[in-house]
Design an enzyme around this catalytic site. Structure first.
Site, mmCIF file in Angstrom:
data_model
loop_
_atom_site.group_PDB
_atom_site.id
_atom_site.type_symbol
_atom_site.label_atom_id
_atom_site.label_comp_id
_atom_site.label_asym_id
_atom_site.label_seq_id
_atom_site.Cartn_x
_atom_site.Cartn_y
_atom_site.Cartn_z
ATOM 1 N N GLY A 178 0.798 -1.217 0.000
ATOM 2 C CA GLY A 178 0.000 0.000 0.000
ATOM 3 C C GLY A 178 0.834 1.271 0.000
ATOM 4 C CB SER A 179 2.527 3.035 -1.744
ATOM 5 O OG SER A 179 2.178 2.177 -2.806
ATOM 6 N NE ARG A 180 -0.211 11.023 -1.166
ATOM 7 C CZ ARG A 180 0.009 11.879 -0.175
ATOM 8 N NH1 ARG A 180 -0.441 11.619 1.035
ATOM 9 N NH2 ARG A 180 0.677 12.988 -0.391
#
Length: 219
Positions: free
Chosen positions: A188-190
């Site tokens: 999970g990240s951006r």
């Protein structure tokens, strides 16, 4: 413009599924554990107990590290990431930041939003709070700058609570085509992209994006 990925390491495949470069340190031990436990399951109760969760975890890893081919869309700026638009924020210098949140279910290979030249790639150490949290502004990150027909385009890969490694695929000075694979964020990240002043945003908060497919700007 010549394709920029020819000198990069080759992608791996399992059962015909294309896997992301940089997946091996996570994927290989998991698949090996599943394979060994399955082979020993008939003769060992312990191996049988391990086989089910190990196989499920290996399947999950294969899904997470998938890297499907894409038909690259037409448009000045396309999404660098699969995910959901988390925020759209005007910046003090006139640019507009579009933040895209990537859950563990998304493809985590990021792509070049425009054709151009990578003018800089900078790794910045930091924390690992959830990428949807405002405090993620101080997370581990890699800051990209592209020299394009629209001028300088900044893109930032931000690690999340689980993602402890960002893997750039190409160095400074590389020429890229729009939609080329440029890096991987594990789990999970951006990804943030900054649109130049005067470029209108075509997406909305909450909208799903597909890397290389969803157009970010409007004519």
């Amino acid at each position: 413009m010549p394709h920029s990925q020819t000198s990069a390491p080759r992608d791996s495949q399992v059962g015909g599924v294309r896997l992301a470069r940089g997946a091996s340190p996570w994927l290989l031990p998991t698949v090996a554990t599943a394979a060994v436990s399955l082979l020993r399951a008939r003769r060992s109760g312990v191996a049988k107990a391990v086989a089910v969760p190990a196989t499920a975890l290996a399947a999950g890893m294969l899904w997470f590290f998938r890297d499907p081919e894409r038909e690259i869309a037409q448009g000045r700026v396309i999404s660098p990431a699969d995910g959901v638009v988390q925020s759209i924020m005007p910046w003090k210098d006139g640019r507009t930041r579009v933040a895209i949140f990537m859950s563990p279910l998304n493809v985590h290979v990021n792509r070049a939003p425009l054709s151009g030249t990578v003018s800089s790639v900078e790794h910045i150490p930091g924390g690992f709070v959830p990428a949807f949290n405002k405090e993620s502004e101080n997370n581990e990150r890699v800051v990209w700058h592209f020299d394009t027909e629209l001028g300088d385009i900044e893109m930032i890969q931000i690690a999340g609570a689980v993602a402890r490694r960002i893997v750039p695929y190409i160095p400074q000075g590389t020429k890229v085509e729009q939609g080329d694979r440029i890096g991987l964020i594990r789990f999970g990240s951006r990804v943030d992209i900054y649109l130049p002043e005067g470029v209108e945003v075509a997406v909305e908060v909450g909208q799903k994006t597909v890397a290389g497919v969803t157009r970010i700007d409007r004519d």
